[in-house]
Write an enzyme that holds these catalytic residues in place. Structure first.
Site, short mmCIF file in Angstrom:
data_model
loop_
_atom_site.label_atom_id
_atom_site.label_comp_id
_atom_site.label_asym_id
_atom_site.label_seq_id
_atom_site.Cartn_x
_atom_site.Cartn_y
_atom_site.Cartn_z
N GLU A 116 -18.98 5.39 17.75
CA GLU A 116 -19.53 6.73 18.06
C GLU A 116 -19.21 7.74 16.96
OE1 GLU A 116 -16.87 5.47 19.14
OE2 GLU A 116 -15.32 7.01 19.31
N CYS A 156 -11.61 0.90 21.22
CA CYS A 156 -10.24 1.21 20.80
C CYS A 156 -9.30 1.31 22.01
CB CYS A 156 -10.27 2.48 19.95
SG CYS A 156 -8.82 2.67 18.92
N HIS A 196 -14.47 2.68 16.00
CA HIS A 196 -15.20 3.72 16.75
C HIS A 196 -16.67 3.82 16.35
CE1 HIS A 196 -11.79 5.82 18.73
NE2 HIS A 196 -11.11 5.22 17.78
#
Ligand code: GLN
Length: 204
Positions: free
Chosen positions: A185, A86, A183
């Site tokens: 994560e 990002c 994302h």
């Protein structure tokens, strides 16, 4: 050989990336260490680097001031694998402009040959999740979490498109550089981090 993976720890999703990378190493049975890095000296020590999501202007500006940006650029140019998520993807790019305000004068690493459109899917309240696929990374189904996400509007000839969502490019690879607009994560799926760990292992 112990892999040293750094998470650029200036601002943004740092801990989430530390945890997901540790999980990825464990699941792969790979011995390695995940380190939060910020200074040129710390960055010098790592075999691979993740630039997390957050605010690209802030991460870029602070990393410029302490000399980290220059060190990161040198290391990527000499082959260190990097995953930009990002804001991290924005920082890696050669050109970035905001969907609404246009060109912003922000420091960029100027390495990934793409034109990035910041905030391409709208504002914070337009954040969303979507199923995407990254077949070229051996990942057929992945939950993409998009938070004020960018997209890629143009790619150079050396850039591979890894994933698209609604006709917009949302993941790319250019040699040792991997970038995602979403994302990885923020899911429990470690697949993309495992793919990145394997890139780091191969480069050692
Ligand atoms: N919109 C942010 C930027 O332009 C990126 C958002 C994110 O990393 N989740 O820096």
């Amino acid at each position: 050989m112990k892999l040293q993976i750094g998470i650029l720890s200036v601002q943004g999703d740092v801990m989430e990336n530390v945890i997901t990378t540790q999980d990825a190493l464990k699941e792969l049975g790979e011995s390695g260490e995940v380190k939060m890095v910020k200074t040129p000296q710390e960055i010098e020590q790592v075999d691979g680097l993740i630039i997390p999501g957050g605010e690209s202007t802030m991460i870029g500006q602070l990393s410029l001031v302490n000399g980290a940006l220059k060190k990161i650029k040198e290391k990527i140019e000499s082959g260190m694998p990097v995953l930009g998520i990002c804001a991290g993807l924005i920082l890696l790019s050669k050109n970035a402009k905001d969907r609404i305000v246009g060109k912003t004068d922000q420091p960029l690493l100027d390495l990934l040959d793409v034109q990035v459109e910041r905030n391409s899917f709208g504002r914070q309240r337009e954040s969303f999740e979507a199923d995407i696929s990254m077949e070229k990374c051996g990942i057929s189904n992945f939950k993409g979490v998009f938070i004020r996400a960018p997209s890629i509007s143009e790619t150079g000839s050396n850039v591979e498109t890894i994933s698209k969502f609604n006709d917009k490019i949302v993941a790319v690879k250019q040699g040792n550089i991997l970038g995602t607009a979403f994302h990885p994560e923020l899911t429990t799926d470690t697949a993309l981090h495992k793919y990145f760990v394997s890139m780091v292992k191969q480069s050692k």
